[in-house]
Design a protein around this motif. Sequence first.
Motif, short mmCIF file in Angstrom:
data_model
loop_
_atom_site.label_atom_id
_atom_site.label_comp_id
_atom_site.label_asym_id
_atom_site.label_seq_id
_atom_site.Cartn_x
_atom_site.Cartn_y
_atom_site.Cartn_z
N GLU A 135 24.48 -19.75 -38.54
CA GLU A 135 25.83 -19.25 -38.80
C GLU A 135 26.59 -20.17 -39.75
OE1 GLU A 135 28.26 -18.12 -35.52
OE2 GLU A 135 26.62 -17.10 -34.46
N THR A 136 26.39 -21.47 -39.60
CA THR A 136 27.09 -22.42 -40.47
C THR A 136 26.55 -22.36 -41.90
OG1 THR A 136 27.34 -23.84 -38.53
CG2 THR A 136 27.88 -24.81 -40.66
N LEU A 137 25.25 -22.16 -42.04
CA LEU A 137 24.65 -22.07 -43.37
C LEU A 137 25.25 -20.94 -44.19
CD1 LEU A 137 20.86 -22.75 -42.74
CD2 LEU A 137 22.36 -24.06 -44.24
N GLU A 138 25.71 -19.88 -43.52
CA GLU A 138 26.30 -18.75 -44.23
C GLU A 138 27.56 -19.16 -44.99
OE1 GLU A 138 26.96 -15.70 -41.36
OE2 GLU A 138 24.83 -15.41 -40.93
N ASP A 151 30.82 -30.52 -49.99
CA ASP A 151 31.76 -30.27 -48.90
C ASP A 151 31.09 -30.43 -47.54
OD1 ASP A 151 33.47 -29.50 -50.96
OD2 ASP A 151 32.93 -27.40 -50.77
N LEU A 152 31.86 -30.85 -46.56
CA LEU A 152 31.41 -30.84 -45.17
C LEU A 152 31.81 -29.50 -44.56
CD1 LEU A 152 30.27 -32.14 -42.58
CD2 LEU A 152 32.56 -33.07 -42.16
N ILE A 153 30.84 -28.70 -44.18
CA ILE A 153 31.10 -27.39 -43.58
C ILE A 153 30.97 -27.52 -42.07
CG2 ILE A 153 30.43 -24.97 -43.49
CD1 ILE A 153 31.53 -25.91 -46.19
N THR A 154 31.98 -27.05 -41.34
CA THR A 154 31.95 -27.11 -39.88
C THR A 154 32.12 -25.71 -39.30
OG1 THR A 154 34.33 -27.49 -39.66
CG2 THR A 154 32.93 -29.43 -39.93
N ASP A 166 17.97 -31.90 -49.64
CA ASP A 166 19.08 -32.86 -49.56
C ASP A 166 20.21 -32.33 -48.67
OD1 ASP A 166 17.61 -34.48 -51.22
OD2 ASP A 166 18.69 -33.93 -53.04
N ILE A 167 19.83 -31.90 -47.49
CA ILE A 167 20.76 -31.26 -46.57
C ILE A 167 20.62 -31.87 -45.18
CG2 ILE A 167 19.11 -29.39 -46.07
CD1 ILE A 167 21.56 -27.51 -45.82
N VAL A 168 21.74 -32.07 -44.50
CA VAL A 168 21.74 -32.61 -43.14
C VAL A 168 22.60 -31.72 -42.26
CG1 VAL A 168 23.61 -34.22 -43.73
CG2 VAL A 168 22.24 -34.63 -41.69
N ALA A 169 22.12 -31.48 -41.05
CA ALA A 169 22.87 -30.70 -40.06
C ALA A 169 22.96 -31.49 -38.77
CB ALA A 169 22.19 -29.35 -39.80
N GLU A 173 31.99 -23.63 -35.18
CA GLU A 173 31.84 -23.79 -33.73
C GLU A 173 31.53 -22.46 -33.07
OE1 GLU A 173 34.42 -25.20 -29.78
OE2 GLU A 173 34.96 -25.98 -31.77
N ILE A 174 30.60 -22.49 -32.12
CA ILE A 174 30.32 -21.33 -31.28
C ILE A 174 30.34 -21.78 -29.82
CG2 ILE A 174 28.96 -20.12 -33.03
CD1 ILE A 174 26.42 -21.02 -31.58
N THR A 175 30.57 -20.84 -28.93
CA THR A 175 30.54 -21.12 -27.49
C THR A 175 29.52 -20.21 -26.84
OG1 THR A 175 32.88 -21.74 -27.47
CG2 THR A 175 31.88 -21.21 -25.35
N ILE A 176 28.61 -20.80 -26.06
CA ILE A 176 27.59 -20.04 -25.35
C ILE A 176 27.59 -20.50 -23.90
CG2 ILE A 176 25.13 -19.49 -25.17
CD1 ILE A 176 24.89 -20.07 -28.15
N LYS A 177 27.93 -19.59 -23.00
CA LYS A 177 27.98 -19.89 -21.56
C LYS A 177 28.76 -21.18 -21.29
CE LYS A 177 23.80 -17.38 -20.28
NZ LYS A 177 22.46 -17.45 -19.64
N ARG A 178 29.92 -21.24 -21.90
CA ARG A 178 30.89 -22.33 -21.73
C ARG A 178 30.51 -23.64 -22.40
NH1 ARG A 178 32.75 -22.21 -15.51
NH2 ARG A 178 30.72 -21.27 -15.12
N SER A 179 29.31 -23.71 -23.00
CA SER A 179 28.95 -24.90 -23.79
C SER A 179 29.46 -24.70 -25.21
CB SER A 179 27.43 -25.12 -23.82
OG SER A 179 26.99 -25.77 -22.65
N ARG A 180 30.09 -25.74 -25.76
CA ARG A 180 30.57 -25.71 -27.15
C ARG A 180 29.51 -26.31 -28.07
NH1 ARG A 180 35.63 -29.19 -27.51
NH2 ARG A 180 35.71 -28.38 -29.66
N PHE A 181 29.21 -25.64 -29.14
CA PHE A 181 28.27 -26.13 -30.14
C PHE A 181 29.03 -26.23 -31.46
CE2 PHE A 181 25.70 -24.17 -26.88
CZ PHE A 181 24.59 -24.99 -26.77
N ILE A 182 29.29 -27.45 -31.89
CA ILE A 182 30.04 -27.71 -33.13
C ILE A 182 29.03 -28.18 -34.18
CG2 ILE A 182 31.90 -29.01 -34.21
CD1 ILE A 182 32.92 -29.49 -31.28
N THR A 183 28.92 -27.44 -35.27
CA THR A 183 27.93 -27.75 -36.29
C THR A 183 28.57 -28.36 -37.53
OG1 THR A 183 26.57 -25.91 -35.53
CG2 THR A 183 26.03 -26.83 -37.69
N TRP A 184 27.96 -29.41 -38.03
CA TRP A 184 28.31 -30.00 -39.32
C TRP A 184 27.13 -29.81 -40.25
CZ3 TRP A 184 30.81 -35.55 -39.10
CH2 TRP A 184 32.01 -35.50 -38.36
N ILE A 185 27.38 -29.36 -41.48
CA ILE A 185 26.34 -29.32 -42.52
C ILE A 185 26.95 -29.86 -43.80
CG2 ILE A 185 24.90 -27.85 -43.98
CD1 ILE A 185 24.45 -26.01 -41.65
N THR A 186 26.20 -30.75 -44.45
CA THR A 186 26.66 -31.29 -45.73
C THR A 186 25.46 -31.80 -46.51
OG1 THR A 186 28.30 -32.76 -46.76
CG2 THR A 186 27.06 -33.66 -44.90
#
Length: 209
Positions: A123-126, A11-14, A94-97, A16-29
């Motif tokens: 957070e995404t790894l959880e 599965d592709l796990i996504t 065998d993991i990519v983020a 998102e967190i926001t820190i000081k108005r910057s968006r950080f969108i994480t993909w892990i698969t």
Amino acid sequence: MFVSFELPARDLITHEITIKRSRFITWITRAESEEEARAVIAEAKATYPDARHHCSAFILSGQNPIERSSDDGEPSGTAGKPMLDVLRGSGMQDIVAVVIRYFGGIKLGAGGLVHAYSGAVSETLEQVTRVEKRLRQLAEVDFPHAEAGRIEADLRTNGIDVVDVHYGAAATYTLGIEPGGLEALNELLAALTQGEAEASEAGEMWVER
């Protein structure tokens, strides 16, 4: 080389967190080759073409393990390496983020960036489902059709992987066992079949569970 290791489900796990108005969108698969890992990174860039950064890290198993990371324009060492460190800490192969950043106008500083990128991956790894992949020696053995179901159930109870079954004149089972475990398997088969069945070597393969 590993005899067993954990890796993410496909599965592709996504997340998102926001820190000081910057968006950080994480993909892990999962990625099982450098080509697959780079394809995931390219897909993230294509999906979010207007993002400021597409930072990445991946770990690949195999005879020649590979680890790569990219800051993608962030200050050196503030994104890719922290992401890679978190992946290492997970114990998975065998993991990519990929972490996609939309800059919010407020600079975070080097320490803030390290915290943001490592935290985004953590957070995404959880949410990632882990799968175990084990190197198994293969063995083939024939059972009478009438007895095959009972013997199969007993084999599974004893931790033997049933890799394949072919039905012909007999039920031919391909079994996955611990490397070097053929003698122990044949002792078990002798007990289950009153000495009627004996397995022979049939190569090796990786089995997931």
